[in-house]
Write a protein that holds these residues in place. Sequence first.
Motif, PDB file in Angstrom:
ATOM      1  N   UNK A 201      -2.178   6.951 -12.551  1.00 49.51           N
ATOM      2  CA  UNK A 201      -2.724   5.710 -12.035  1.00 49.51           C
ATOM      3  C   UNK A 201      -1.862   5.201 -10.894  1.00 49.51           C
ATOM      4  N   UNK A 202      -2.445   5.029  -9.737  1.00 48.52           N
ATOM      5  CA  UNK A 202      -1.714   4.590  -8.550  1.00 48.52           C
ATOM      6  C   UNK A 202      -1.872   3.075  -8.405  1.00 48.52           C
ATOM      7  N   UNK A 203      -0.778   2.366  -8.636  1.00 46.44           N
ATOM      8  CA  UNK A 203      -0.829   0.906  -8.648  1.00 46.44           C
ATOM      9  C   UNK A 203      -1.087   0.340  -7.259  1.00 46.44           C
ATOM     10  N   UNK A 204      -2.045  -0.577  -7.168  1.00 51.44           N
ATOM     11  CA  UNK A 204      -2.310  -1.302  -5.930  1.00 51.44           C
ATOM     12  C   UNK A 204      -1.489  -2.581  -5.851  1.00 51.44           C
ATOM     13  N   UNK A 205      -0.689  -2.841  -6.891  1.00 51.59           N
ATOM     14  CA  UNK A 205       0.105  -4.059  -6.969  1.00 51.59           C
ATOM     15  C   UNK A 205       1.588  -3.714  -6.974  1.00 51.59           C
ATOM     16  N   UNK A 234      -0.659  -6.283  -3.574  1.00 51.81           N
ATOM     17  CA  UNK A 234      -2.124  -6.330  -3.617  1.00 51.81           C
ATOM     18  C   UNK A 234      -2.708  -6.767  -2.275  1.00 51.81           C
ATOM     19  N   UNK A 235      -3.626  -5.970  -1.763  1.00 47.72           N
ATOM     20  CA  UNK A 235      -4.336  -6.230  -0.499  1.00 47.72           C
ATOM     21  C   UNK A 235      -3.414  -6.234   0.721  1.00 47.72           C
ATOM     22  N   UNK A 236      -2.178  -5.755   0.551  1.00 54.99           N
ATOM     23  CA  UNK A 236      -1.266  -5.630   1.688  1.00 54.99           C
ATOM     24  C   UNK A 236      -1.499  -4.266   2.345  1.00 54.99           C
ATOM     25  N   UNK A 237      -1.565  -4.261   3.650  1.00 55.62           N
ATOM     26  CA  UNK A 237      -1.795  -3.022   4.397  1.00 55.62           C
ATOM     27  C   UNK A 237      -0.915  -3.018   5.633  1.00 55.62           C
ATOM     28  N   UNK A 238      -0.801  -1.854   6.251  1.00 56.32           N
ATOM     29  CA  UNK A 238      -0.124  -1.771   7.542  1.00 56.32           C
ATOM     30  C   UNK A 238      -0.846  -0.753   8.409  1.00 56.32           C
ATOM     31  N   UNK A 239      -0.361  -0.568   9.625  1.00 58.99           N
ATOM     32  CA  UNK A 239      -1.034   0.325  10.568  1.00 58.99           C
ATOM     33  C   UNK A 239      -1.067   1.760  10.061  1.00 58.99           C
TER      34      UNK A 239
END
Length: 311
Positions: A201-205, A234-239
């Motif tokens: 399970x790959x945590x998104x948090x 959570x919901x953090x992204x980068x280029x």
Amino acid sequence: MANFINAEMDAVPNQFIKTFDNGVSLYLKREDLLHPEVSGNKFRKLKYNIAEAKKQKKQAILTFGGAFSNHIAATAAAGKIAKLKTIGIIRGEELGINLPKTLKFNPTLNFANSCGMELKFISREDYKLKENPGFIQDLRAGSGDFYLLPEGGANALAIKGCGEILTPADKNFDYICTSVGTGGTVAGIINSSVNHQQVLGFSALKGEFLASEVKKNVNKENWKIITNYHFGGYAKVNAELIHFINHFKAEYDILLDPVYTGKLIFGIFAMIKNGAFPTNSQILAVHTGGLQGIPGMNRRLKNKNLPLIDV
């Protein structure tokens, strides 16, 4: 589908992605294709909950979510299909000050509203009380005798539904990989996996707490939570993540969402490159949907002068 909870579903396809230099092969289970509006793990989580709400003769479903929640959008759509009223308790009271403006600039809430969901905006402090019995009782006093769904839809019936993601045809895979938010989806997959399989399970948090949550709902030990690919939380992204998602779309004609499945596939590619999987392993990754949130994410990316997700 006239009524998705009663529909006989064909198994979604396992799409071959590629075989890497070390012989590791990656396939993607296309749960995102289950339903045009109630896709992926949200379909699985809602299937038995909608049936239970009907069984209990409830007239409404109440649930919780943020402004771009896949769960909110899916519950609204499912309620419309099942002819049940839906009530969404949305985090952020400021969003309710000028609702027309909020709906104009928020595709998720606009969609939920178009499905007939009643949106109620509360403060972030009050939102923390979403599991408090007294707070729930106050909601019942104001909204009637509703069927309660937790944030993200994760409960025992949701886990039961997610247990149907894997089919007998999947038993030959060595690894089953999925993204993790509340832990309900991965718990269902673990419970329906076969003994020789390893579930990742790959945590998104950000944080290490998810393993203890998952452990409450599983009866096997063939699993692990990977916490290296959340990109800050959570919901953090980068280029880097956005470029990966766009390259994957160009290469395989499959759109990934940036909150969950994009991070999952990025992590799998990185682990394969780093030799984390034995030679000739067969990996099945689960595409859990969530594509409805991309327009809202692109608006955020534009405001931050980051690259946009190609759709």
